[in-house]
Design an enzyme around this catalytic site. Structure first.
Site, short mmCIF file in Angstrom:
data_model
loop_
_atom_site.label_atom_id
_atom_site.label_comp_id
_atom_site.label_asym_id
_atom_site.label_seq_id
_atom_site.Cartn_x
_atom_site.Cartn_y
_atom_site.Cartn_z
N ASN A 91 0.80 -1.23 0.00
CA ASN A 91 0.00 0.00 0.00
C ASN A 91 0.83 1.28 0.00
O ASN A 91 0.34 2.34 -0.38
CB ASN A 91 -0.92 -0.02 1.23
CG ASN A 91 -1.56 1.31 1.51
OD1 ASN A 91 -2.49 1.70 0.82
ND2 ASN A 91 -1.07 2.02 2.53
N TYR A 156 3.88 8.43 -11.71
CA TYR A 156 2.90 7.72 -10.87
C TYR A 156 2.05 6.77 -11.71
O TYR A 156 1.81 5.62 -11.35
CB TYR A 156 2.03 8.75 -10.17
CG TYR A 156 1.05 8.22 -9.15
CD1 TYR A 156 1.50 7.72 -7.94
CD2 TYR A 156 -0.32 8.28 -9.40
CE1 TYR A 156 0.59 7.28 -6.98
CE2 TYR A 156 -1.22 7.83 -8.45
CZ TYR A 156 -0.77 7.33 -7.25
OH TYR A 156 -1.67 6.88 -6.31
N LYS A 160 2.00 2.75 -11.14
CA LYS A 160 0.75 2.14 -10.70
C LYS A 160 0.19 1.15 -11.71
O LYS A 160 -0.34 0.10 -11.35
CB LYS A 160 -0.28 3.24 -10.39
CG LYS A 160 -0.02 3.99 -9.11
CD LYS A 160 0.06 3.04 -7.91
CE LYS A 160 0.02 3.75 -6.58
NZ LYS A 160 0.17 2.81 -5.43
N TYR A 455 8.82 -8.53 -16.77
CA TYR A 455 8.42 -8.06 -18.10
C TYR A 455 6.97 -7.56 -18.10
O TYR A 455 6.65 -6.50 -18.66
CB TYR A 455 8.59 -9.20 -19.09
CG TYR A 455 8.35 -8.88 -20.54
CD1 TYR A 455 9.25 -8.10 -21.25
CD2 TYR A 455 7.24 -9.38 -21.20
CE1 TYR A 455 9.05 -7.82 -22.60
CE2 TYR A 455 7.03 -9.11 -22.55
CZ TYR A 455 7.93 -8.32 -23.24
OH TYR A 455 7.73 -8.06 -24.57
#
Length: 622
Positions: A91, A156, A160, A455
């Site tokens: 997290n 980001y 993500k 990958y």
């Protein structure tokens, strides 16, 4: 539907970034259900407050202040305090938001280090314990920015979205050992979101409206969400799935050119009759082979696509797909910068282009040295207009056996190198108000694949990165697209049969790349284009084998299941993990005709915001 209460007694949960926000909510709820909790945060005071709150309520918890990149230290905290580990919640996160032109290497590296490398390190440390005990739960944290792109968050978004590909591969490799992995895109008030959200949004997006879902997917008797992705926030929960457009088919003979692709491009984004593949093998290969055999030569569009007076950089161009791209651009009048770490490979391709009447120069260096590559373009051709970020390597290994070095080098070449090259061309593109970028992802990024966690993560990261470039570049006529090609190359020859390598010629991908980088104002906008020997689609496609090309387009899709899609729990009443189990069929239902198709972060938030105000009086979860 009555669901027994889910107890976590006997389980030990490691939660990173648990000093506040979502991590704190997870910690408190797990502890209230009997779990032992390792509260990780680099802020020692914040972590201790959470530990004290758990202990004062009769729970069990310990503090850990290690960096998430030291996964071994986190897992050792669990082993030392509680004798084991069964659940890992990745997290922890930070923000380093900046417009792409002004973003520094440090700001890029810090984000990928915490969000991506941290998740790898912690999972790597927990994995052997999970395998040995034949049980483990992993929850990774993605973001809407990764799924859709977001201005000022190229770093980001890349990190993500990378976690989506990483999670899907973990789910595949974990099946044999009872290990399940899920990824969520949560929206909640936190120290991070406080810097970018309004007070009203923060008030309605409490972390307690995400935590119950996390417990439901982590419990041994909870829902089976392994390999799946979800949007969660404000009481709204929905599964995300990929959708593949119908696409179109081309004959791959000499008539297959960028101009031929342009002539039929309108068919590529046709989602009527779309399908929803779940793995690399989901495709009607035989049916497409039969169709391919009946096709006439492709009709070109006019005026034909040309690149006269344009300079094109192709990384990893000494062989395979890069070589095919470079040769095509040379034939179409472009000045070509052939980048490769192999001197022989790069010079060989340059010689081929020049002998055919084209213009080319070699840039012999790593694809991470974007500034040097661009310098070669400027010094030789006095400009640069197109970037094809193609360079790649494979270091395939089961996750259990994968080394940190094998992870790092794949992420560096497949994800950081495109960033470095795009960063080097970006100010030039902005100033001249023209630029075209094509990045290379992979179907492995979309579905996951055994032995390719590194990958899959890197290639998925490219998707989030490219989506953000497309958003930031729109004002300056910079168009960015991402393709998932299938071709017989030096990379795939290590894992494909020779028959497949022979069938998947790189020449059958190049025309699509050519069209995606054409100069017209009506040029193609961002999508994920799956390209293989016979198939091009907006989305993702499976392995093809015919001398024809079908192009579909892909994007994330959310399900129906209620009037808003997915399922909306009352936003002002804390729902429970048991509620999630009871409503699971609605959360994951794509069949009732109410599926939504967000293409931006703002659109993705619409259903969540629409749920604000629903329910009764708010009540504390603990």
């Amino acid at each position: 539907m009555s669901v027994p209460q889910l107890s976590f007694k006997g389980h030990t949960v490691v939660i990173t970034g648990a000093g506040g926000g979502l991590g704190r909510s997870y910690s408190l709820l797990f502890a209230s259900r009997g779990a032992n909790v390792v509260v990780n945060d680099i802020n020692s005071e914040a972590a201790q407050k959470v530990v004290d709150q758990i202990i004062n309520a009769g729970g069990k918890a310990v503090k850990n202040t290690s960096s998430v990149t030291d996964g071994a230290a986190l897992v050792n905290s669990a082993l030392d305090a509680f004798g084991g580990v069964t659940i890992l919640i990745n997290n922890a996160g930070i923000l380093r938001d900046k417009g792409f032109k002004k973003m520094t290497d440090k700001e890029w590296d810090e984000i990928t280090e915490v969000h991506l490398k941290g998740a790898f390190a912690c999972t790597k440390a927990a994995w052997p314990h999970f395998r040995k005990q034949k049980f483990g739960r992993i929850l990774n944290t993605a973001s809407a920015a990764g799924l859709y792109g977001n201005f000022g968050q190229a770093n980001y978004a890349a990190a993500k979205m990378a976690l989506v590909g990483f999670t899907k591969t973990l789910a595949i490799e974990g099946v044999k050992y009872g290990i399940k992995a899920t990824v969520i895109s949560p929206i909640a008030a936190s120290p991070m979101s406080e810097t970018i959200m309004s007070a009203e949004m923060l008030a309605n997006l409490q972390p307690t409206l995400v935590a119950p879902f996390v417990l439901a997917v982590c419990h041994p008797d909870g829902v089976d969400a392994t390999g799946k992705a979800f949007e969660v926030g404000g009481g709204f929960v929905a599964e995300i799935r990929w959708e593949r457009s119908k696409g179109t088919v081309f004959k791959t003979d000499s008539s297959f050119t960028p101009s031929a692709v342009k002539a039929k491009w309108y068919e590529v984004g046709d989602f009527s009759g779309a399908d929803h593949p779940k793995s690399l093998s989901d495709a009607d290969t035989q049916g497409k082979l039969k169709l391919a055999a009946t096709l006439p030569p492709n009709a070109p569009s006019f005026p034909q696509v040309r690149f006269d007076d344009k300079t094109v950089i192709v990384t990893g161009a000494g062989a395979g797909l890069g070589r095919a791209y470079a040769q095509m651009y040379g034939k179409l009048g472009a000045n070509v910068v052939v980048n490769d770490i192999s001197k022989n490979g790069a010079i060989s391709v340059v010689d081929e282009i020049v002998k055919a009447g084209g213009k080319a120069v070699a840039a012999i260096c790593s694809a991470e040295d974007g500034e040097a590559i661009v310098k070669t373009a400027l010094e030789t051709f006095n400009g640069v207009h197109v970037l094809i970020a193609n360079a790649g390597i494979l270091r395939d290994k089961s996750f259990q056996a994968m080394t940190e070095q094998e992870w790092d080098i794949v992420v560096a070449i497949h994800l950081r190198a495109p960033y470095k090259c795009a960063k080097a061309v970006w100010p030039i593109f902005q100033e001249q108000k023209f630029g075209r970028i094509v990045t290379i992802c992979s179907q492995v990024a979309i579905y996951g694949n055994f032995g390719q966690a590194n990958y899959a993560a890197a290639k998925a990261g490219v998707i989030g990165f490219t989506r953000t470039l497309a958003i930031e570049g729109k004002k300056y006529n910079i168009i960015a697209n991402c393709i998932a090609p299938s071709a017989g190359t030096a990379l795939t020859s290590t894992i494909w049969s020779q028959a497949m390598v022979d069938a998947f010629k790189p020449d059958f991908v190049a025309p699509v790349v050519g069209y995606l980088t054409c100069a017209g104002k009506d040029g193609p906008r961002l999508a994920i284009h799956c390209v293989s020997a016979y198939c091009l689609c907006e989305k993702t496609t499976s392995t093809p084998r015919a001398p024809c090309l079908r192009f579909p387009v892909a994007g994330p899709r959310r399900p129906g299941g209620s009037a808003l899609g997915g399922y909306s729990f009352p936003a002002k009443v804390s729902y429970t993990p048991e509620d999630v189990v009871a409503k699971w069929s609605s959360i994951t239902d794509f069949s009732d005709g109410r599926t939504t198709h967000p293409s931006t972060t703002a659109e993705a938030l619409e259903q969540i915001v629409a749920n604000f105000g629903s329910g009764g009086d708010a009540k504390a979860m603990l």
